[in-house]
Design a protein around this motif. Structure first.
Motif, PDB file in Angstrom:
ATOM      1  N   GLU A  36       0.811  -1.213   0.000  1.00  0.00           N
ATOM      2  CA  GLU A  36       0.000   0.000   0.000  1.00  0.00           C
ATOM      3  C   GLU A  36       0.846   1.266   0.000  1.00  0.00           C
ATOM      4  O   GLU A  36       0.461   2.278  -0.589  1.00  0.00           O
ATOM      5  CB  GLU A  36      -0.933   0.012   1.216  1.00  0.00           C
ATOM      6  N   GLU A  88       1.748   2.677  -3.378  1.00  0.00           N
ATOM      7  CA  GLU A  88       0.543   3.162  -4.045  1.00  0.00           C
ATOM      8  C   GLU A  88       0.135   4.523  -3.499  1.00  0.00           C
ATOM      9  O   GLU A  88      -0.276   5.427  -4.234  1.00  0.00           O
ATOM     10  CB  GLU A  88      -0.596   2.152  -3.867  1.00  0.00           C
ATOM     11  N   LYS A 121       2.655   7.135  -4.695  1.00  0.00           N
ATOM     12  CA  LYS A 121       2.458   7.388  -6.119  1.00  0.00           C
ATOM     13  C   LYS A 121       1.328   8.390  -6.342  1.00  0.00           C
ATOM     14  O   LYS A 121       1.444   9.330  -7.135  1.00  0.00           O
ATOM     15  CB  LYS A 121       2.144   6.070  -6.829  1.00  0.00           C
TER      16      LYS A 121
END
Length: 390
Positions: A37, A40, A43
């Motif tokens: 996670e 992500e 990002k």
């Protein structure tokens, strides 16, 4: 092909929703982000920062395009001309001034003029904290109980101290609007003054609505007013955050100078310093308070000797807010404290205007709107005088 600011903002909001969903999932399971996670999340936040830069570039491009038309005029005159063109529905002005959230953006100089005039006529804005935001989801973390501390010698053991408790404040917001009509003949008149039109048809209405909401708003699509929070006759250390303190007067419809002095000192010394420290009451209460005298027969009320400055009561300025209640049994007609620390107003930057010249032939309806929020941010900063029961 250039991406519009509206599309960039929508993409940014979607990315933030995805990032917050990752955080919420981890918090629901009382854990940190997993190894899968974390990248992500990073990002998405990196993409948000990239979009923020794109938005700034796009805004600068729009500003530069409009600046070429304003070089032959002063900035203020150019802003007035642009705003007048928007109200008249002239195509070029409307295309240049399209707002990302619908309608047409009021030129920045006119918007600043509106904010400056609101400061003059909206009383709570004079003393509260006012924050300009780019979104409607402004939040503030506050410490409801500070970390404890202590003293120790060089080699003494250090006992563990208390952990601060944090609370998140998210002032409820709503759309504040005015919906005046104007004849098409007036709009097309060469002497039409947009500033005078705003003052007479928009600003007074905004100030009246804001004044009521900042004190009595229920928080449903509007600010949560200062008067709507619970109160208790309990000192700061014994009250839950969000509950304000009141002091009970000896009578149901009258107060004494001594009670006003006592109310001042219910507010702890650090709060009685700096900007935003004031009394707040309505005109009916003022008419009673200004007749009070001390033990030596001197009035405790002092009229201001400077134009534009408020009168003073026991050394502190008085804000006359008509939405405060009258003196009556169990009422809270008088507030004293540091409103700058106690209450925060959030202004989403920018005002929009939507024009409708179709509904009623010969007339144009102008829908002015801005988003405003407000909430209590420190329940120790302001105290109320509560009248005795009947």
């Amino acid at each position: 092909m250039k991406t519009s600011i509206r599309d960039l903002k929508r993409k940014r909001a979607s990315l933030l929703d995805e990032a917050e969903a990752l955080i919420a999932s981890a918090e629901a399971e009382t854990r940190d982000l997993s190894e899968a996670e974390q990248p992500e999340y990073e990002k998405r936040m990196a993409e948000v920062q990239r979009i923020d830069r794109q938005i700034e570039i796009a805004k600068g491009r729009e500003t530069g395009e409009r600046a070429a038309e304003a070089r032959s005029l002063g900035d203020a005159d150019a802003a007035k001309a642009e705003f007048r063109a928007i109200l008249r529905g002239e195509t070029r002005a409307m295309e240049a001034g399209t707002d990302a959230d619908g309608g047409f953006a009021v030129p920045e100089q006119i918007d600043r003029m509106i904010q400056a005039q609101l400061l003059d006529v909206s009383l709570m804005r004079r003393v509260a904290t006012v924050v300009s935001t780019a979104t409607t989801d402004w939040k503030k973390l506050i410490n409801t109980r500070g970390a404890s501390s202590g003293w120790a010698g060089e080699t003494d053991a250090r006992a563990e101290t208390a952990t601060p408790q944090l609370a998140q404040i998210a002032p409820p917001t709503g759309e504040l609007y005015a919906y005046p009509w104007v004849t098409n003949h007036l709009l097309q008149d060469a002497f039409f003054d947009p500033e005078a039109f705003l003052s007479e048809n928009v600003l007074d209405e905004f100030a009246m609505q804001e004044g009521a909401a900042f004190l009595t708003g229920d928080g449903a699509d509007k600010p949560k007013g200062l008067m709507t929070y619970p109160t208790a006759a309990t000192a700061d250390a014994g009250r839950a955050f969000g509950t304000m303190e009141h002091m009970v007067a000896g009578a149901a419809a009258a107060v004494t100078p001594d009670e006003l002095v006592d109310l001042i000192y219910k507010v702890r010394a650090p709060y009685r310093q700096g900007a935003g420290v004031a009394w707040m009451m309505n005109s009916a209460t003022v008419s009673k308070i200004r007749k009070l005298k001390d033990a030596d027969g001197r009035f405790i009320w002092s009229d201001s000797l400077t134009e534009g400055q408020p009168a003073r009561l026991l050394g502190y300025p008085v804000i006359e807010a008509e939405d405060m209640p009258d003196m009556a049994a169990d009422g809270l007609p008088i507030a004293f404290g540091n409103f700058r620390r106690g209450y925060t107003i959030t202004d989403r930057m920018g005002m929009t205007v939507i024009r409708d010249n179709v509904t009623k032939p010969g007339w144009t309806k102008l829908y002015f709107a801005k988003r405003v929020g407000g909430a209590l941010t420190d329940s120790n900063a302001v105290k109320f005088l509560k009248m005795a029961a009947a």
